[in-house]
Design an enzyme around this catalytic site. Structure first.
Site, PDB file in Angstrom:
ATOM      1  N   LYS A  13      -2.216   3.295  -0.093  1.00 56.11           N
ATOM      2  CA  LYS A  13      -2.864   2.114  -0.907  1.00 56.11           C
ATOM      3  C   LYS A  13      -2.474   1.968  -1.975  1.00 56.11           C
ATOM      4  O   LYS A  13      -2.151   0.547  -2.720  1.00 56.11           O
ATOM      5  CB  LYS A  13      -4.210   3.169  -2.213  1.00 56.11           C
ATOM      6  CG  LYS A  13      -3.289   4.162  -2.595  1.00 56.11           C
ATOM      7  CD  LYS A  13      -4.554   5.167  -3.093  1.00 56.11           C
ATOM      8  CE  LYS A  13      -4.619   6.308  -4.271  1.00 56.11           C
ATOM      9  NZ  LYS A  13      -2.852   6.946  -3.920  1.00 56.11           N
ATOM     10  N   ARG A  88      -9.452   9.132  -9.866  1.00 58.65           N
ATOM     11  CA  ARG A  88      -9.328  10.408  -9.070  1.00 58.65           C
ATOM     12  C   ARG A  88      -9.740  12.231  -8.591  1.00 58.65           C
ATOM     13  O   ARG A  88      -9.475  12.410  -9.005  1.00 58.65           O
ATOM     14  CB  ARG A  88      -8.007  10.866  -9.148  1.00 58.65           C
ATOM     15  CG  ARG A  88      -6.934  10.046  -8.644  1.00 58.65           C
ATOM     16  CD  ARG A  88      -5.375  10.280  -8.664  1.00 58.65           C
ATOM     17  NE  ARG A  88      -3.904  10.568  -7.694  1.00 58.65           N
ATOM     18  CZ  ARG A  88      -3.372  10.431  -7.528  1.00 58.65           C
ATOM     19  NH1 ARG A  88      -3.209   8.619  -8.183  1.00 58.65           N
ATOM     20  NH2 ARG A  88      -2.300  10.446  -6.987  1.00 58.65           N
ATOM     21  N   ARG A 127       9.071   8.133   2.839  1.00 57.49           N
ATOM     22  CA  ARG A 127       9.166   7.635   1.315  1.00 57.49           C
ATOM     23  C   ARG A 127      10.105   8.153   0.396  1.00 57.49           C
ATOM     24  O   ARG A 127      10.113   7.355  -0.687  1.00 57.49           O
ATOM     25  CB  ARG A 127       7.212   7.378   0.448  1.00 57.49           C
ATOM     26  CG  ARG A 127       7.149   6.840  -0.434  1.00 57.49           C
ATOM     27  CD  ARG A 127       5.753   6.413  -0.933  1.00 57.49           C
ATOM     28  NE  ARG A 127       5.238   7.458  -1.111  1.00 57.49           N
ATOM     29  CZ  ARG A 127       3.919   7.566  -1.671  1.00 57.49           C
ATOM     30  NH1 ARG A 127       3.151   6.372  -1.338  1.00 57.49           N
ATOM     31  NH2 ARG A 127       3.812   8.735  -1.936  1.00 57.49           N
ATOM     32  N   ARG A 140      -0.340  18.246  -3.690  1.00 55.89           N
ATOM     33  CA  ARG A 140      -1.010  16.829  -3.765  1.00 55.89           C
ATOM     34  C   ARG A 140      -2.259  16.636  -2.714  1.00 55.89           C
ATOM     35  O   ARG A 140      -3.318  16.132  -2.830  1.00 55.89           O
ATOM     36  CB  ARG A 140       0.410  15.190  -3.964  1.00 55.89           C
ATOM     37  CG  ARG A 140       1.121  15.181  -4.937  1.00 55.89           C
ATOM     38  CD  ARG A 140       2.309  14.697  -4.481  1.00 55.89           C
ATOM     39  NE  ARG A 140       1.452  13.222  -5.182  1.00 55.89           N
ATOM     40  CZ  ARG A 140       1.925  12.278  -4.748  1.00 55.89           C
ATOM     41  NH1 ARG A 140       3.293  12.187  -3.947  1.00 55.89           N
ATOM     42  NH2 ARG A 140       1.669  10.518  -4.959  1.00 55.89           N
TER      43      ARG A 140
HETATM   44  P1  AMP Z   1       0.661   8.001  -7.208  1.00 61.10           P
HETATM   45  O1  AMP Z   1       1.402   7.221  -7.935  1.00 61.10           O
HETATM   46  O2  AMP Z   1      -0.451   7.278  -7.583  1.00 61.10           O
HETATM   47  O3  AMP Z   1       0.511   9.290  -6.341  1.00 61.10           O
HETATM   48  O4  AMP Z   1       0.786   8.958  -9.134  1.00 61.10           O
HETATM   49  C1  AMP Z   1       1.611  10.033  -9.081  1.00 61.10           C
HETATM   50  C2  AMP Z   1       1.533  11.182  -9.893  1.00 61.10           C
HETATM   51  O5  AMP Z   1       0.724  11.023 -11.700  1.00 61.10           O
HETATM   52  C3  AMP Z   1       0.082  12.313  -9.287  1.00 61.10           C
HETATM   53  O6  AMP Z   1       0.595  12.706  -9.033  1.00 61.10           O
HETATM   54  C4  AMP Z   1      -0.284  12.443 -10.828  1.00 61.10           C
HETATM   55  O7  AMP Z   1       0.217  13.790 -11.284  1.00 61.10           O
HETATM   56  C5  AMP Z   1      -0.837  10.841 -12.248  1.00 61.10           C
HETATM   57  N1  AMP Z   1      -0.763  10.609 -11.791  1.00 61.10           N
HETATM   58  C6  AMP Z   1      -1.634   9.588 -11.266  1.00 61.10           C
HETATM   59  N2  AMP Z   1      -3.074   8.590 -11.385  1.00 61.10           N
HETATM   60  C7  AMP Z   1      -3.212  10.230 -11.911  1.00 61.10           C
HETATM   61  C8  AMP Z   1      -4.825  10.149 -12.575  1.00 61.10           C
HETATM   62  N3  AMP Z   1      -6.027   9.181 -12.389  1.00 61.10           N
HETATM   63  N4  AMP Z   1      -5.247  11.123 -13.068  1.00 61.10           N
HETATM   64  C9  AMP Z   1      -4.107  12.414 -13.336  1.00 61.10           C
HETATM   65  N5  AMP Z   1      -2.897  12.415 -12.419  1.00 61.10           N
HETATM   66  C10 AMP Z   1      -2.812  10.780 -12.029  1.00 61.10           C
END
Ligand code: AMP
Length: 185
Positions: A13, A88, A127, A140
């Protein structure tokens, strides 16, 4: 043009949000990226979320809502935006609905990138980010299943969901995504 990109960690995404953003000329907003920047800069927000992110858990809804509300108050989102990695949780979807209403906005679509779980782990390992140890990746993905997946039904019920098969090349997915949004050239 206001879109949400929904999908598991490793679904692509982030990549697709950036491609689409360039294509339609609106910013792509990644909460994960904003949080990583805060961690790197050691801001109070970054210090607060560092260990939560490293463990693969979600940052609490209120903290994230404040980050998103502030970002969506900036001038560059007037013509639209693509949200990557937000909302999320059901609580975040409700908070987003409030933020949109406050601004007199509505979402145009929620793109759901579908990728089989086996492929997600392969991609995430390739990655290699700091929080991409296999154990954390699986954590995750589980958090995604439990807390984020219910949003598929939430947005489907609001007639906003546009599923796209994400188990293809970046170019094929990008094309399918544009078709789903009817912004194909
Ligand atoms: P991402 O790069 O979107 O996979 O986000 C990396 C990490 O940031 C996630 O595993 C969460 O710990 C935190 N994070 C990012 N977006 C959110 C969100 N909308 N709500 C809660 N935690 C978030």
């Amino acid at each position: 043009m206001r879109f949400v990109l929904l999908g598991a960690p490793g679904s692509g995404k982030g990549t697709q949000a950036q491609l689409l953003a360039e294509d339609i000329g609106v910013p792509s907003i990644s909460t994960g990226e904003m949080l990583r920047e805060a961690v790197a800069a050691r801001t109070p927000l970054g210090v607060k979320v560092d260990s939560i992110m490293a463990s693969g858990q979600l940052v609490d809804d209120e903290t994230i809502a404040a980050v998103v509300r502030e970002r969506l108050s900036q001038a560059d989102v007037r013509r639209g935006f693509i949200l990557d990695g937000y909302p999320r949780t059901a609580g975040q979807a409700e908070a987003l609905a409030e933020i949109l209403t406050e601004n007199g906005w509505e979402l145009d679509a929620v793109i759901y990138l579908e990728v089989p779980e086996s492929e997600l782990v392969v991609r995430a390992l390739a990655r290699q980010r700091a929080d991409d140890r296999e154990e954390v990746i699986r954590q995750r993905i589980q958090v995604y299943r439990e807390q984020t997946e219910p949003l598929i039904a939430y947005y489907d019920a609001r007639d906003l969901l546009r599923p796209v098969d994400g188990h293809r090349s970046i170019e094929q997915v990008a094309r399918a995504l544009r078709q789903a949004l009817e912004v194909a050239r």
